[in-house]
Design an enzyme around this catalytic site. Structure first.
Site, PDB file in Angstrom:
ATOM      1  N   GLU A 132       0.843  -1.207   0.000  1.00 34.37           N
ATOM      2  CA  GLU A 132       0.000   0.000   0.000  1.00 34.37           C
ATOM      3  C   GLU A 132       0.883   1.264   0.000  1.00 34.37           C
ATOM      4  OE1 GLU A 132      -2.594   0.029   3.421  1.00 34.37           O
ATOM      5  OE2 GLU A 132      -3.978   1.467   2.501  1.00 34.37           O
ATOM      6  N   LYS A 151      -9.463   2.375  -3.116  1.00 34.03           N
ATOM      7  CA  LYS A 151      -9.896   1.736  -1.864  1.00 34.03           C
ATOM      8  C   LYS A 151     -11.261   2.268  -1.415  1.00 34.03           C
ATOM      9  CE  LYS A 151      -7.826   1.101   2.787  1.00 34.03           C
ATOM     10  NZ  LYS A 151      -6.543   1.315   3.510  1.00 34.03           N
ATOM     11  N   CYS A 186      -5.876  -3.197   1.712  1.00 32.60           N
ATOM     12  CA  CYS A 186      -5.765  -3.324   3.170  1.00 32.60           C
ATOM     13  C   CYS A 186      -7.093  -3.450   3.903  1.00 32.60           C
ATOM     14  CB  CYS A 186      -4.897  -2.219   3.766  1.00 32.60           C
ATOM     15  SG  CYS A 186      -4.383  -2.704   5.450  1.00 32.60           S
TER      16      CYS A 186
HETATM   17  N1  LIG Z   1      -3.913   0.344   5.888  1.00 33.75           N
HETATM   18  C1  LIG Z   1      -5.031   0.037   6.536  1.00 33.75           C
HETATM   19  O1  LIG Z   1      -6.120   0.182   6.025  1.00 33.75           O
HETATM   20  N2  LIG Z   1      -4.884  -0.419   7.807  1.00 33.75           N
HETATM   21  C2  LIG Z   1      -5.966  -0.560   8.695  1.00 33.75           C
HETATM   22  C3  LIG Z   1      -5.702  -1.583   9.751  1.00 33.75           C
HETATM   23  C4  LIG Z   1      -6.049  -2.956   9.301  1.00 33.75           C
HETATM   24  O2  LIG Z   1      -7.067  -3.148   8.626  1.00 33.75           O
HETATM   25  O3  LIG Z   1      -5.317  -3.884   9.634  1.00 33.75           O
END
Ligand SMILES: NC(=O)NCCC(=O)O
Length: 280
Positions: free
Chosen positions: A44, A118, A155
């Site tokens: 990401e 996203k 993510c």
């Molecule tokens: N980058 C991101 O969305 N992290 C959020 C935490 C997770 O979903 O583990």
């Protein structure tokens, strides 16, 4: 003849600046190509630190247009040079005030195929993404690449089964899941969620996490990136939880059809009974 795709991913430590971060990803890509990989994906916002650990206007400086910004332009050259499909997650600025957490997909001849933005944007301790990103508004594209049909889910998206399903319905065979998640928060989920999504949707997933600590916050990104097959089994070992790694694996795309004939989830799903799922 078996339909095997050699696929790669990179989990990387932050170098301190975009130029060296991009350069070392190019080196990993060249090494993946030497090993015969035909597709590669990065973590990401791969060309920046995970700046969402803090909420500061200075971090808008990491954003660039997609596809015409410097990073995606350079990755198109890299795709041409290496003959690989490249999945390129970056911080996108569309116009003043419109920012997205995005991944561009580039075909092996350097053609820009499109981008995914996203959808699910977290706002939890250490992951203050709503400060920066608007929620994605481009739907669930699946890109027709030379290696097959490739989707992206970024993510925090991974906690939401609906998007995984929509990518499957749109034909995805392999979904890249570029991520940034930290020790003490999600390590146990990281071993469960993507394998479960691969089983439910009967496709491959490339789960990529950042690794190490960075300058803007105290998240300890635990890496452990992997490929998982449509039976929910890891393809080879998961990567290190401490250090940078290039992972190259053979994915047998014939297994997708085999699993779909054994477990006919697309036949047996009941959209007529799911009306409640789409009520706000
Ligand atoms: N980058 C991101 O969305 N992290 C959020 C935490 C997770 O979903 O583990």
């Amino acid at each position: 003849m078996a339909n095997v795709v050699r696929a790669a991913l990179v989990q990387a430590t932050w170098t301190g600046d975009t130029a060296s971060m991009v350069a070392k990803h190019e080196e990993h890509a060249r090494e993946a190509a030497r090993q015969g990989a035909k597709i590669i994906g990065f973590q990401e916002v791969f060309n920046a630190p995970y700046f969402c650990q803090v909420q500061e206007p200075e971090h808008y400086r990491w954003a660039e247009p997609v596809p015409d910004g410097p990073t995606v332009t350079r990755m198109r050259e890299l795709a041409r040079e290496t003959g690989m499909v490249v999945v390129v997650p970056v911080f996108e600025v569309e116009q003043s005030g419109f920012y997205f957490n995005t991944a561009a997909v580039i075909d092996a001849d350097g053609t820009y195929l499109g981008k995914y933005r996203k959808h699910h944007i977290p706002q939890v301790k250490g992951f203050w993404e709503k400060y920066y990103f608007k929620p994605g508004n481009l739907g669930w594209p699946v890109f027709d690449t030379v290696v097959g049909k490739v989707g992206v889910y970024i993510c925090y998206d991974r906690h939401f089964p609906e998007g995984w399903r929509q990518l499957g319905l749109n034909g995805a065979q392999l979904v890249y899941n570029p991520s940034a998640t930290s020790r003490g928060l999600s390590s146990h989920l990281w071993q469960l969620e993507q394998p479960a999504a691969a089983v439910a949707n009967e496709y491959y997933i490339a789960a990529i996490n950042r690794v190490g600590e960075e300058e803007y916050g105290d998240n300890d990104f635990y890496g452990t990136s992997y490929f998982v097959d449509p039976r929910g089994q890891f393809v080879g070992e998961t990567a290190s939880d401490k250090s940078e790694e290039l992972v190259v694996r053979d994915l047998d795309f014939d297994l997708i059809e085999e699993v779909r004939r054994q477990w006919a989830f697309y036949r047996d799903r009941r959209p007529d009974a799911y009306e409640g799922l789409v009520q706000p």
